[in-house]
Motif scaffolding. Structure first.
Motif, short mmCIF file in Angstrom:
data_model
loop_
_atom_site.label_atom_id
_atom_site.label_comp_id
_atom_site.label_asym_id
_atom_site.label_seq_id
_atom_site.Cartn_x
_atom_site.Cartn_y
_atom_site.Cartn_z
N ILE A 1 -20.97 -45.48 34.87
CA ILE A 1 -20.37 -44.35 35.57
C ILE A 1 -21.24 -43.99 36.76
N THR A 2 -20.62 -43.94 37.92
CA THR A 2 -21.34 -43.52 39.12
C THR A 2 -20.78 -42.19 39.60
N LEU A 3 -21.70 -41.28 39.92
CA LEU A 3 -21.32 -39.92 40.30
C LEU A 3 -21.08 -39.82 41.81
N LEU A 4 -19.94 -39.27 42.19
CA LEU A 4 -19.58 -39.20 43.60
C LEU A 4 -19.27 -37.76 44.01
N LYS B 1 -26.31 -44.53 45.50
CA LYS B 1 -25.44 -44.15 44.40
C LYS B 1 -26.26 -43.92 43.14
N ILE B 2 -25.79 -43.01 42.32
CA ILE B 2 -26.48 -42.68 41.06
C ILE B 2 -25.61 -43.10 39.89
N THR B 3 -26.17 -43.90 39.00
CA THR B 3 -25.45 -44.30 37.80
C THR B 3 -26.13 -43.68 36.58
N ASP C 1 -14.31 -50.44 39.92
CA ASP C 1 -13.04 -50.95 39.41
C ASP C 1 -11.98 -49.86 39.45
N ALA C 2 -12.44 -48.61 39.35
CA ALA C 2 -11.49 -47.51 39.34
C ALA C 2 -12.18 -46.25 39.82
N LEU C 3 -11.35 -45.29 40.20
CA LEU C 3 -11.86 -44.00 40.68
C LEU C 3 -11.20 -42.91 39.85
N THR D 1 -16.75 -54.93 38.69
CA THR D 1 -18.10 -54.41 38.56
C THR D 1 -18.33 -53.67 37.24
N LYS D 2 -17.26 -53.46 36.49
CA LYS D 2 -17.39 -52.66 35.27
C LYS D 2 -18.06 -51.31 35.58
N THR D 3 -17.76 -50.80 36.72
CA THR D 3 -18.28 -49.51 37.14
C THR D 3 -17.12 -48.63 37.57
N ILE D 4 -17.19 -47.38 37.19
CA ILE D 4 -16.14 -46.45 37.56
C ILE D 4 -16.76 -45.28 38.31
N GLY D 5 -16.18 -44.98 39.46
CA GLY D 5 -16.66 -43.87 40.27
C GLY D 5 -15.98 -42.57 39.85
N VAL D 6 -16.78 -41.53 39.70
CA VAL D 6 -16.23 -40.24 39.31
C VAL D 6 -16.40 -39.25 40.45
N VAL D 7 -15.28 -38.89 41.04
CA VAL D 7 -15.29 -38.00 42.19
C VAL D 7 -15.25 -36.55 41.71
#
Lengths: 312, 312
Positions: free
Chosen positions: B92-95, A91-93, B117-119, B59-65
């Motif tokens: 922000i993680t790039l998906l 994964k890339i952050t 935490d969210a998508l 995780t305080k991380t949000i995945g961006v599809v």
DNA sequence: GCTTGACCTGGGACCGGTTTCATAACTTAA
DNA sequence: TTAAGTTATGAAACCGGTCCCAGGTCAAGC
């Protein structure tokens, strides 16, 4: 939320066995494997990613440090990075810095806290010494040539050769007074150092009057165009640090009905195609891909990407 | 690697007390707090992020599809997203999906595994029903209007109004045969649905001969230009799904010395400025910011961003 | 003098996994 | 026949934190 213990309890087997099934390890009787899988499916169970990461001591996540998210230079690198990471299950952050030292330090500390397996610096404000200090907490990859004997991994393009090549081409075409546009006038900036060095080799000492510093966007380029248009004695061509900036320079001349000014851009973006000026394509996607491979230790410690001069 | 137990042991206090110091909680004697902090500094200790995430359950991380990483439409959204996330201490993680259903499903399962935490779906191939099924595992944010009574959060621009507005403006200027360029001819694509609907309102039924489908890049736009140039009877203007695509259309006409074709673009990129054609700015950074706020539950469930028609 | 509440502290369960190790049954080779 | 290896399994330690709860001190209020 159902966890591995629930699965173990309901199946009648131990947590170890369930874990083996999850990880497709051998040494599980077929019948038990089948039953555990059935129960997992039935309960709609998915192993908790964070718990696995904690236990495994890695996150399969790589942090990408960059000054701005929405800039074509970084966007192209990120593009290559994301593709390579996706293919490898990483994964890339995105870690924006706005060139703030404190913020860069924060990301280095996040590396230390094991939030990422590696950090890729597409650009930096911190010194190499600082980065080296954090090397022991995880892989650190630079997107510039750090020079000899530096312990950091690095992927970079042969900027200097391509700059010299482009400038010689310009000189050969009769452009003897070359304006130069830079983003930062800063020893830390590799692109600044290399531009100065290449200029020196071809044109000799760079007169600061022929230099415009602080250009990142098209608008900045437009202001650079204004600067060069009013310069006395003027320049007869401009070497810019990006196509969009070059487009700004040209557009200023166009808007003010001045004779078009030959321009050399970088990155081979749409703007240089539309305005038909020469540019250097650094193959930044390949740079991103190479940086990713370094970050995961798939490659040796240095990787050179060939740049390409596109004449128009 | 030194951990919280080491700090506890060396300081002579309990893990609980050290944890309190780390988290700046009250009810720690000043003298102990000082000693613990000294030892943490001395051992160069940083709490493990993954362990904290596991314990905290977030995780305080949000995945961006998104379908592609390097496309200006998504780049602008991501820009807003990253800024907002940074300000709020989120990652922000790039998906990337390339519009592949299987891959989208994989990301939904990662949400289930508590990796994010969210998508945020900047675009999608999955049905709304599928997404709703995963809603219980975390917040899911759409970047389109999902219609009434849908339980998903959504941030979107008033595309329809802006499209109708732009098309009416074109009609008013005497363009009666309007070509249309789309990326996907797909009911799942909100932009496709809305373009068709807006066209219908202004021009009536969309003749499929006036429609070019499958354009994402400048090159695609160039091919669209070729298509419209050869069309009999031709169109007298083109409504495109992006500035770079519009630039491609115009460039085809330019390269073949045809009369310039009035074009309406989208996104307000450099290309429409350079070629001076009208465009619709959807304020995508604001869209990204709004999507982030929805993802973290700071805002209500729907957020409308005003689009802006820029006449040139 | 006694209750009440604020302050301080540590033990240990818990988050949800992975992995080592001990144990045992069952083969196979000498 | 026995030593050695392969397969199978579960108990429990471990990854590195958070936090509940029980227990203790001390000053203010009645």
């Amino acid at each position: 939320m159902t966890n591995i213990h629930d699965i173990a309890r309901l199946s009648g087997y131990s947590v170890s066995t369930v874990s083996r099934v999850i990880n497709h390890q051998k040494y599980v009787a077929d019948e038990k494997r089948a039953k555990v899988e059935a129960i997992m499916r039935q309960l709609d169970y998915v192993p908790n990613r964070v718990a696995r990461d904690l236990s495994n001591g890695q996150t399969k996540t790589i942090g990408v440090v960059m000054p701005y998210a929405n800039h074509p230079y970084f966007a192209r690198i990120i593009d290559g990075l994301v593709s390579a990471a996706f293919a490898a299950g990483y994964k890339i952050t995105l870690l924006p810095t706005n060139y703030d030292l404190t913020i860069e330090r924060r990301y280095l500390d996040q590396l230390r806290s094991k939030a990422y397996d590696a950090l890729i610096f597409t650009s930096r404000s911190s010194s190499l010494e600082t980065l080296e200090k954090y090397r022991k907490y995880g892989q650190i990859v630079l997107c510039e040539d750090p020079g000899d004997d530096r312990p950091l991994a690095a992927a970079y393009t042969d900027r200097e050769a391509s700059y010299v090549n482009a400038l010689q081409w310009a000189q050969h075409h009769g452009f003897n007074s070359m304006g130069v546009v830079l983003s930062r006038n800063n020893i830390i900036s590799a692109s600044t150092r290399v531009t100065r060095s290449a200029y020196q080799q071809v044109y000799g000492k760079l007169d600061s009057r022929n230099l415009f510093v602080g250009a990142v966007t098209y608008e900045d380029g437009y202001r650079a165009g204004e600067y060069f248009a009013q310069l006395q004695p003027g320049v007869d061509a401009v070497f810019t640090n990006g196509d969009d900036i070059g487009a700004g320079v040209q557009q200023y001349y166009l808007d003010h009905r001045l004779a078009p000014i030959p321009t050399i851009g970088q990155e081979n973006l749409l703007s240089s195609r539309l305005l038909k000026f020469s540019t250097i394509d650094h193959h930044l996607e390949a740079l991103g891909t190479a940086a990713f491979k370094l970050a995961t230790g798939q490659t040796t410690t240095h990787e050179l990407i060939k740049s390409e001069f596109i004449r128009r």
